[in-house]
Design a protein around this motif. Sequence first.
Motif, PDB file in Angstrom:
ATOM      1  N   SER A 122       0.813  -1.212   0.000  1.00 18.37           N
ATOM      2  CA  SER A 122       0.000   0.000   0.000  1.00 18.37           C
ATOM      3  C   SER A 122       0.847   1.263   0.000  1.00 18.37           C
ATOM      4  CB  SER A 122      -0.945   0.005   1.200  1.00 18.37           C
ATOM      5  OG  SER A 122      -0.216  -0.041   2.400  1.00 18.37           O
ATOM      6  N   HIS A 123       2.074   1.151   0.496  1.00 16.66           N
ATOM      7  CA  HIS A 123       2.962   2.308   0.572  1.00 16.66           C
ATOM      8  C   HIS A 123       4.401   1.805   0.514  1.00 16.66           C
ATOM      9  CE1 HIS A 123       5.029   5.799   2.319  1.00 16.66           C
ATOM     10  NE2 HIS A 123       3.997   6.488   1.853  1.00 16.66           N
ATOM     11  N   LYS A 167       6.962   2.629   2.105  1.00 18.96           N
ATOM     12  CA  LYS A 167       7.602   2.508   3.422  1.00 18.96           C
ATOM     13  C   LYS A 167       6.786   1.680   4.403  1.00 18.96           C
ATOM     14  CE  LYS A 167      10.181   6.685   2.873  1.00 18.96           C
ATOM     15  NZ  LYS A 167      11.498   6.886   3.338  1.00 18.96           N
ATOM     16  N   SER A 168       5.804   0.941   3.905  1.00 17.62           N
ATOM     17  CA  SER A 168       5.040   0.061   4.786  1.00 17.62           C
ATOM     18  C   SER A 168       5.958  -1.052   5.292  1.00 17.62           C
ATOM     19  CB  SER A 168       3.829  -0.511   4.058  1.00 17.62           C
ATOM     20  OG  SER A 168       4.224  -1.368   3.030  1.00 17.62           O
ATOM     21  N   PRO A 169       5.603  -1.697   6.399  1.00 14.37           N
ATOM     22  CA  PRO A 169       6.503  -2.709   6.994  1.00 14.37           C
ATOM     23  C   PRO A 169       6.824  -3.913   6.098  1.00 14.37           C
ATOM     24  CG  PRO A 169       4.741  -2.131   8.512  1.00 14.37           C
ATOM     25  CD  PRO A 169       4.428  -1.455   7.218  1.00 14.37           C
ATOM     26  N   HIS A 170       6.019  -4.192   5.085  1.00  8.69           N
ATOM     27  CA  HIS A 170       6.242  -5.309   4.151  1.00  8.69           C
ATOM     28  C   HIS A 170       6.226  -6.666   4.848  1.00  8.69           C
ATOM     29  CE1 HIS A 170       8.135  -2.719   0.738  1.00  8.69           C
ATOM     30  NE2 HIS A 170       7.139  -2.095   1.329  1.00  8.69           N
ATOM     31  N   ARG A 171       5.426  -6.775   5.895  1.00 10.09           N
ATOM     32  CA  ARG A 171       5.249  -8.078   6.547  1.00 10.09           C
ATOM     33  C   ARG A 171       4.327  -8.967   5.711  1.00 10.09           C
ATOM     34  NH1 ARG A 171       4.409  -4.659  11.371  1.00 10.09           N
ATOM     35  NH2 ARG A 171       6.459  -4.491  12.306  1.00 10.09           N
ATOM     36  N   PHE A 172       3.300  -8.320   5.160  1.00 10.93           N
ATOM     37  CA  PHE A 172       2.339  -8.987   4.285  1.00 10.93           C
ATOM     38  C   PHE A 172       2.185  -8.127   3.044  1.00 10.93           C
ATOM     39  CE2 PHE A 172       0.922  -9.664   8.693  1.00 10.93           C
ATOM     40  CZ  PHE A 172       0.944 -11.038   8.767  1.00 10.93           C
ATOM     41  N   THR A 173       1.809  -8.750   1.940  1.00 10.94           N
ATOM     42  CA  THR A 173       1.510  -7.947   0.755  1.00 10.94           C
ATOM     43  C   THR A 173       0.051  -7.498   0.848  1.00 10.94           C
ATOM     44  OG1 THR A 173       0.760  -9.805  -0.608  1.00 10.94           O
ATOM     45  CG2 THR A 173       3.138  -9.280  -0.650  1.00 10.94           C
ATOM     46  N   LEU A 174      -0.261  -6.420   0.150  1.00 12.64           N
ATOM     47  CA  LEU A 174      -1.642  -5.939   0.131  1.00 12.64           C
ATOM     48  C   LEU A 174      -2.583  -6.992  -0.465  1.00 12.64           C
ATOM     49  CD1 LEU A 174      -3.547  -3.641   0.827  1.00 12.64           C
ATOM     50  CD2 LEU A 174      -2.967  -2.581  -1.368  1.00 12.64           C
ATOM     51  N   PRO A 175      -2.201  -7.692  -1.542  1.00  7.47           N
ATOM     52  CA  PRO A 175      -3.086  -8.751  -2.047  1.00  7.47           C
ATOM     53  C   PRO A 175      -3.350  -9.874  -1.036  1.00  7.47           C
ATOM     54  CG  PRO A 175      -1.559  -8.104  -3.757  1.00  7.47           C
ATOM     55  CD  PRO A 175      -1.112  -7.414  -2.485  1.00  7.47           C
ATOM     56  N   GLN A 176      -2.351 -10.244  -0.236  1.00 10.68           N
ATOM     57  CA  GLN A 176      -2.557 -11.276   0.781  1.00 10.68           C
ATOM     58  C   GLN A 176      -3.610 -10.826   1.789  1.00 10.68           C
ATOM     59  OE1 GLN A 176       1.502 -11.491   2.167  1.00 10.68           O
ATOM     60  NE2 GLN A 176       1.757 -13.564   1.335  1.00 10.68           N
ATOM     61  N   PHE A 226      -9.151  -3.551   5.590  1.00  2.97           N
ATOM     62  CA  PHE A 226     -10.517  -3.316   5.134  1.00  2.97           C
ATOM     63  C   PHE A 226     -10.793  -1.823   5.012  1.00  2.97           C
ATOM     64  CE2 PHE A 226     -14.958  -2.442   6.230  1.00  2.97           C
ATOM     65  CZ  PHE A 226     -15.598  -3.101   5.192  1.00  2.97           C
ATOM     66  N   LYS A 227     -10.348  -1.051   5.976  1.00  6.29           N
ATOM     67  CA  LYS A 227     -10.577   0.400   5.955  1.00  6.29           C
ATOM     68  C   LYS A 227      -9.791   1.094   4.846  1.00  6.29           C
ATOM     69  CE  LYS A 227     -11.882   0.924  10.764  1.00  6.29           C
ATOM     70  NZ  LYS A 227     -11.560   1.529  12.058  1.00  6.29           N
ATOM     71  N   LYS A 228      -8.636   0.546   4.478  1.00 10.12           N
ATOM     72  CA  LYS A 228      -7.810   1.134   3.415  1.00 10.12           C
ATOM     73  C   LYS A 228      -8.415   0.951   2.029  1.00 10.12           C
ATOM     74  CE  LYS A 228      -3.205   0.479   5.290  1.00 10.12           C
ATOM     75  NZ  LYS A 228      -1.971  -0.284   5.160  1.00 10.12           N
ATOM     76  N   LEU A 229      -9.072  -0.173   1.829  1.00  9.28           N
ATOM     77  CA  LEU A 229      -9.590  -0.510   0.503  1.00  9.28           C
ATOM     78  C   LEU A 229     -10.923   0.178   0.262  1.00  9.28           C
ATOM     79  CD1 LEU A 229      -8.784  -4.315   0.581  1.00  9.28           C
ATOM     80  CD2 LEU A 229      -7.546  -2.554  -0.667  1.00  9.28           C
TER      81      LEU A 229
END
Length: 109
Positions: free
Chosen positions: A28-29, A31-40, A87-90
């Motif tokens: 999503s950004h 600089k996001s933590p990249h723990r999970f992908t947005l599609p996941q 959910f709130k981001k999408l």
Amino acid sequence: MPRQEDFDCVKVARTAYLLTRMTLPQYSHPKSPHRFTLPQLAACVLVRSVLNLSYRQMSDWLSSREEVYKVLELPRIPDHTTLQRTFKKLPNAYLERVEKLLIQELGLK
């Protein structure tokens, strides 16, 4: 909504993940933590919606479904607050459109 035993949950997760990978950026950004992908995470949110579970129930459900966990390529189980924030981001229009595609693709009612 259909009950969990009415369909193959692995197929639902696989299809949701495929749809979200085709329509969303990896993160999503930058600089996001990249723990999970947005599609996941979006796929988890969609599966949660189809199964009619709360976010907390979805986290618990994922931890008991190793095959779904693997299909979504999750490095670990996302916390319920992570799912809620996703959910709130999408945009609602996106979620509605992809959920309709998911239900149509799976032949659910």
